[in-house]
Motif scaffolding. Structure first.
Motif, PDB file in Angstrom:
ATOM      1  N   GLU A 278       0.835  -1.212   0.000  1.00  0.00           N
ATOM      2  CA  GLU A 278       0.000   0.000   0.000  1.00  0.00           C
ATOM      3  C   GLU A 278       0.865   1.256   0.000  1.00  0.00           C
ATOM      4  OE1 GLU A 278      -3.432   2.199   2.730  1.00  0.00           O
ATOM      5  OE2 GLU A 278      -2.766   0.171   3.223  1.00  0.00           O
ATOM      6  N   ASN A 279       1.887   1.281   0.850  1.00  0.00           N
ATOM      7  CA  ASN A 279       2.776   2.443   0.902  1.00  0.00           C
ATOM      8  C   ASN A 279       3.574   2.592  -0.387  1.00  0.00           C
ATOM      9  OD1 ASN A 279       1.868   3.009   3.451  1.00  0.00           O
ATOM     10  ND2 ASN A 279       3.697   2.253   4.515  1.00  0.00           N
ATOM     11  N   TRP A 280       3.954   1.466  -0.977  1.00  0.00           N
ATOM     12  CA  TRP A 280       4.696   1.503  -2.236  1.00  0.00           C
ATOM     13  C   TRP A 280       3.869   2.187  -3.323  1.00  0.00           C
ATOM     14  CZ3 TRP A 280       9.384   0.953  -4.219  1.00  0.00           C
ATOM     15  CH2 TRP A 280       9.523   0.733  -5.589  1.00  0.00           C
ATOM     16  N   LEU A 281       2.596   1.872  -3.396  1.00  0.00           N
ATOM     17  CA  LEU A 281       1.729   2.493  -4.392  1.00  0.00           C
ATOM     18  C   LEU A 281       1.599   3.994  -4.149  1.00  0.00           C
ATOM     19  CD1 LEU A 281      -1.091  -0.203  -4.688  1.00  0.00           C
ATOM     20  CD2 LEU A 281       0.743   0.285  -6.311  1.00  0.00           C
ATOM     21  N   GLN A 282       1.559   4.402  -2.885  1.00  0.00           N
ATOM     22  CA  GLN A 282       1.512   5.836  -2.588  1.00  0.00           C
ATOM     23  C   GLN A 282       2.809   6.521  -3.009  1.00  0.00           C
ATOM     24  OE1 GLN A 282      -0.412   7.271   1.110  1.00  0.00           O
ATOM     25  NE2 GLN A 282      -0.504   5.122   1.712  1.00  0.00           N
ATOM     26  N   LEU A 283       3.938   5.876  -2.741  1.00  0.00           N
ATOM     27  CA  LEU A 283       5.232   6.456  -3.091  1.00  0.00           C
ATOM     28  C   LEU A 283       5.388   6.602  -4.601  1.00  0.00           C
ATOM     29  CD1 LEU A 283       7.517   4.542  -0.576  1.00  0.00           C
ATOM     30  CD2 LEU A 283       7.274   7.024  -0.690  1.00  0.00           C
ATOM     31  N   GLU A 288       6.871  13.104  -5.271  1.00  0.00           N
ATOM     32  CA  GLU A 288       7.221  14.526  -5.135  1.00  0.00           C
ATOM     33  C   GLU A 288       6.241  15.275  -4.235  1.00  0.00           C
ATOM     34  OE1 GLU A 288       9.215  16.496  -8.768  1.00  0.00           O
ATOM     35  OE2 GLU A 288       7.816  15.029  -9.614  1.00  0.00           O
ATOM     36  N   HIS A 289       5.027  14.779  -4.145  1.00  0.00           N
ATOM     37  CA  HIS A 289       4.046  15.413  -3.252  1.00  0.00           C
ATOM     38  C   HIS A 289       4.409  15.160  -1.792  1.00  0.00           C
ATOM     39  CE1 HIS A 289       0.205  16.693  -1.556  1.00  0.00           C
ATOM     40  NE2 HIS A 289       0.127  15.529  -0.934  1.00  0.00           N
ATOM     41  N   PHE A 290       4.840  13.955  -1.497  1.00  0.00           N
ATOM     42  CA  PHE A 290       5.176  13.601  -0.117  1.00  0.00           C
ATOM     43  C   PHE A 290       6.496  14.206   0.342  1.00  0.00           C
ATOM     44  CE2 PHE A 290       2.483   9.687  -0.946  1.00  0.00           C
ATOM     45  CZ  PHE A 290       1.449  10.109  -0.125  1.00  0.00           C
ATOM     46  N   PHE A 291       7.449  14.313  -0.577  1.00  0.00           N
ATOM     47  CA  PHE A 291       8.788  14.758  -0.190  1.00  0.00           C
ATOM     48  C   PHE A 291       9.257  15.900  -1.082  1.00  0.00           C
ATOM     49  CE2 PHE A 291       8.533  10.224   0.857  1.00  0.00           C
ATOM     50  CZ  PHE A 291       8.893  10.240   2.200  1.00  0.00           C
ATOM     51  N   THR A 292       9.665  16.988  -0.445  1.00  0.00           N
ATOM     52  CA  THR A 292      10.255  18.106  -1.178  1.00  0.00           C
ATOM     53  C   THR A 292      11.745  18.252  -0.876  1.00  0.00           C
ATOM     54  OG1 THR A 292       9.634  19.632   0.609  1.00  0.00           O
ATOM     55  CG2 THR A 292       8.095  19.388  -1.236  1.00  0.00           C
ATOM     56  N   GLY A 293      12.205  17.559   0.159  1.00  0.00           N
ATOM     57  CA  GLY A 293      13.611  17.599   0.534  1.00  0.00           C
ATOM     58  C   GLY A 293      14.217  16.218   0.483  1.00  0.00           C
ATOM     59  N   PRO A 294      15.193  15.932   1.332  1.00  0.00           N
ATOM     60  CA  PRO A 294      15.815  14.602   1.341  1.00  0.00           C
ATOM     61  C   PRO A 294      14.799  13.516   1.658  1.00  0.00           C
ATOM     62  CG  PRO A 294      16.434  15.859   3.291  1.00  0.00           C
ATOM     63  CD  PRO A 294      15.756  16.813   2.376  1.00  0.00           C
ATOM     64  N   VAL A 295      15.051  12.308   1.113  1.00  0.00           N
ATOM     65  CA  VAL A 295      14.106  11.204   1.245  1.00  0.00           C
ATOM     66  C   VAL A 295      14.831   9.983   1.798  1.00  0.00           C
ATOM     67  CG1 VAL A 295      12.366   9.802   0.079  1.00  0.00           C
ATOM     68  CG2 VAL A 295      12.943  12.080  -0.804  1.00  0.00           C
ATOM     69  N   GLY A 296      14.178   9.313   2.751  1.00  0.00           N
ATOM     70  CA  GLY A 296      14.746   8.093   3.305  1.00  0.00           C
ATOM     71  C   GLY A 296      13.997   7.667   4.554  1.00  0.00           C
ATOM     72  N   SER A 297      14.492   6.626   5.195  1.00  0.00           N
ATOM     73  CA  SER A 297      13.902   6.155   6.444  1.00  0.00           C
ATOM     74  C   SER A 297      14.137   7.172   7.548  1.00  0.00           C
ATOM     75  CB  SER A 297      14.528   4.815   6.838  1.00  0.00           C
ATOM     76  OG  SER A 297      15.907   4.997   7.142  1.00  0.00           O
ATOM     77  N   THR A 298      13.473   6.983   8.674  1.00  0.00           N
ATOM     78  CA  THR A 298      13.655   7.920   9.791  1.00  0.00           C
ATOM     79  C   THR A 298      15.100   7.944  10.271  1.00  0.00           C
ATOM     80  OG1 THR A 298      12.954   6.165  11.315  1.00  0.00           O
ATOM     81  CG2 THR A 298      11.274   7.733  10.585  1.00  0.00           C
ATOM     82  N   GLN A 299      15.760   6.776  10.280  1.00  0.00           N
ATOM     83  CA  GLN A 299      17.156   6.732  10.703  1.00  0.00           C
ATOM     84  C   GLN A 299      18.048   7.478   9.718  1.00  0.00           C
ATOM     85  OE1 GLN A 299      18.555   5.348  13.649  1.00  0.00           O
ATOM     86  NE2 GLN A 299      20.176   6.676  12.848  1.00  0.00           N
ATOM     87  N   SER A 300      17.790   7.304   8.420  1.00  0.00           N
ATOM     88  CA  SER A 300      18.578   8.008   7.402  1.00  0.00           C
ATOM     89  C   SER A 300      18.391   9.518   7.514  1.00  0.00           C
ATOM     90  CB  SER A 300      18.175   7.536   6.002  1.00  0.00           C
ATOM     91  OG  SER A 300      18.470   6.174   5.818  1.00  0.00           O
ATOM     92  N   LEU A 301      17.141   9.947   7.741  1.00  0.00           N
ATOM     93  CA  LEU A 301      16.883  11.378   7.893  1.00  0.00           C
ATOM     94  C   LEU A 301      17.527  11.929   9.162  1.00  0.00           C
ATOM     95  CD1 LEU A 301      13.163  11.728   6.732  1.00  0.00           C
ATOM     96  CD2 LEU A 301      15.207  12.582   5.578  1.00  0.00           C
ATOM     97  N   ASP A 302      17.486  11.163  10.251  1.00  0.00           N
ATOM     98  CA  ASP A 302      18.141  11.596  11.493  1.00  0.00           C
ATOM     99  C   ASP A 302      19.633  11.810  11.264  1.00  0.00           C
ATOM    100  OD1 ASP A 302      15.926  11.714  13.103  1.00  0.00           O
ATOM    101  OD2 ASP A 302      16.131   9.678  13.871  1.00  0.00           O
ATOM    102  N   ASP A 303      20.265  10.856  10.588  1.00  0.00           N
ATOM    103  CA  ASP A 303      21.703  10.975  10.324  1.00  0.00           C
ATOM    104  C   ASP A 303      21.999  12.182   9.440  1.00  0.00           C
ATOM    105  OD1 ASP A 303      22.035   8.668  11.787  1.00  0.00           O
ATOM    106  OD2 ASP A 303      22.185   7.359  10.033  1.00  0.00           O
ATOM    107  N   TYR A 304      21.141  12.397   8.445  1.00  0.00           N
ATOM    108  CA  TYR A 304      21.311  13.524   7.527  1.00  0.00           C
ATOM    109  C   TYR A 304      21.187  14.857   8.264  1.00  0.00           C
ATOM    110  CZ  TYR A 304      20.468  16.535   3.437  1.00  0.00           C
ATOM    111  OH  TYR A 304      20.530  17.537   2.497  1.00  0.00           O
ATOM    112  N   GLN A 305      20.148  14.976   9.104  1.00  0.00           N
ATOM    113  CA  GLN A 305      19.922  16.230   9.832  1.00  0.00           C
ATOM    114  C   GLN A 305      21.050  16.509  10.817  1.00  0.00           C
ATOM    115  OE1 GLN A 305      17.703  17.883   8.565  1.00  0.00           O
ATOM    116  NE2 GLN A 305      16.007  16.620   7.895  1.00  0.00           N
ATOM    117  N   GLN A 306      21.529  15.468  11.486  1.00  0.00           N
ATOM    118  CA  GLN A 306      22.620  15.658  12.444  1.00  0.00           C
ATOM    119  C   GLN A 306      23.902  16.072  11.737  1.00  0.00           C
ATOM    120  OE1 GLN A 306      23.024  12.135  14.872  1.00  0.00           O
ATOM    121  NE2 GLN A 306      20.883  12.213  15.569  1.00  0.00           N
ATOM    122  N   HIS A 307      24.155  15.466  10.575  1.00  0.00           N
ATOM    123  CA  HIS A 307      25.357  15.820   9.828  1.00  0.00           C
ATOM    124  C   HIS A 307      25.343  17.280   9.403  1.00  0.00           C
ATOM    125  CE1 HIS A 307      27.769  15.656   5.886  1.00  0.00           C
ATOM    126  NE2 HIS A 307      28.629  15.688   6.871  1.00  0.00           N
TER     127      HIS A 307
END
Length: 324
Positions: A278-283, A288-307
């Motif tokens: 279901e989520n795959w079909l939404q993605l 582009e509607h869901f994400f305007t910036g970096p895209v990834g799992s919560t852990q990937s986004l946490d690492d990106y924001q901290q960096h």
């Protein structure tokens, strides 16, 4: 305030980026203009052939692309290591495939003698060329500028053809990469420009399927190399057959009045990515509607924001909902 490009494209975080360029004028980039009745379909070939040509010059690989009526999508992988491994001669030869360089680099390319007092200047120029050949901004510039000039000449006008600098999104992990690639590959199916992925003109998925029918992989694109293993070659760590099946099954579901489901073989990729069907079909419908910036799992986004020392975790709620 817009984020500086150097912060968006951070190779320390990921080599993968989704880039989009949009046409600013009502006159189409490609396709048929319903107001004038004029066809610009031939411009699709301009964009596709230029992008594939640039992939052979830059240390940048194309993972996916789709040329639409008024915009073009590219999923790119920057191979900084490849650029660093090139000899000075290779760097100059690569650059001269696109630009003339200067008298000094032209003499160097011909094998003529470079004096000691010229060597320092030549080294600085080659260092800059090497940097540019692994730079997404230079890749997109080399793609968009010739297309704009050619379109303006054909239209008999001057002025801006693209609405501005290209948009780019960092794809931080495998889930973001595969979802974005499928989203790009399925653009013509969603827009009802094609019924199936293999019938989608000027897309990477059509190129991959045509090569697969010959038992090959599309040499112009970053290959699929199967599952992760030691000493892996450069490529996407999934099986090409599974990816094509997943895109095909997804396209069938997205088509209006076409019943379908994602079969068990195609679901193997989703299981590995920890993304529900279901989520795959939404993605793949509204990436582009869901994400305007970096895209990834919560852990990937946490690492990106901290960096990047950002206090706000942009897109974290959507990421948590869609990437399990």
């Amino acid at each position: 305030m817009p984020t500086p490009r150097k912060q968006i494209v951070s190779l320390a975080d990921t080599p993968y980026y989704h880039c989009v360029s949009r046409c600013v004028r009502r006159a189409f980039l490609c396709g048929n203009d319903p107001f004038s009745g004029e066809s610009y379909e031939h411009r699709r070939g301009w964009v596709e052939s230029r992008a594939l040509e640039l992939a052979s010059v830059f240390a940048i690989d194309i993972c996916a692309y789709a040329v639409m009526s008024n915009h073009a999508h590219l999923v790119l992988r920057v191979d900084e290591d490849e650029a660093q491994q090139w000899t000075d001669q290779q760097v100059v030869n690569q650059w001269h495939q696109l630009y003339q360089g200067n008298l000094l680099t032209q003499r160097f390319a011909r094998g003529q003698t470079i004096t000691s007092y010229e060597q320092g200047t030549l080294d600085s120029i080659i260092t800059e060329y090497r940097r540019r050949l692994a730079d997404i901004s230079w890749f997109m510039r080399a793609l968009n500028e010739p297309i704009a000039r050619q379109a303006n000449q054909e239209d008999g006008c001057t002025g801006r053809f693209w609405e501005g600098r290209f948009k780019s999104q960092a794809l931080l992990d495998e889930g973001a990469l595969l979802a974005c690639m499928a989203y790009v590959d399925l653009n013509p199916v969603r827009a009802k420009m094609a019924k199936t992925p293999e019938a989608s003109a000027h897309t990477s998925i059509r190129l991959r399927i045509a090569a697969a029918h010959k038992g090959q992989q599309a040499k112009e694109l970053l290959p699929f190399i199967g599952n992760e293993r030691q000493h892996i070659p450069k490529g996407v760590c999934f099986n090409l057959k599974d990816y094509v099946a997943l895109v095909d099954q997804t396209g069938r579901v997205l088509r209006k009045n076409k019943r379908g489901s994602i079969d068990s073989n195609a679901e193997d990729i989703l299981t590995r990515l920890n993304i529900s069907a279901e989520n795959w079909l939404q993605l793949t419908t509204s990436f582009e509607h869901f994400f305007t910036g970096p895209v990834g799992s919560t852990q990937s986004l946490d690492d990106y924001q901290q960096h990047h020392k950002r206090k706000r975790r942009h897109g974290i709620t959507t990421s948590r909902a869609l990437f399990g």
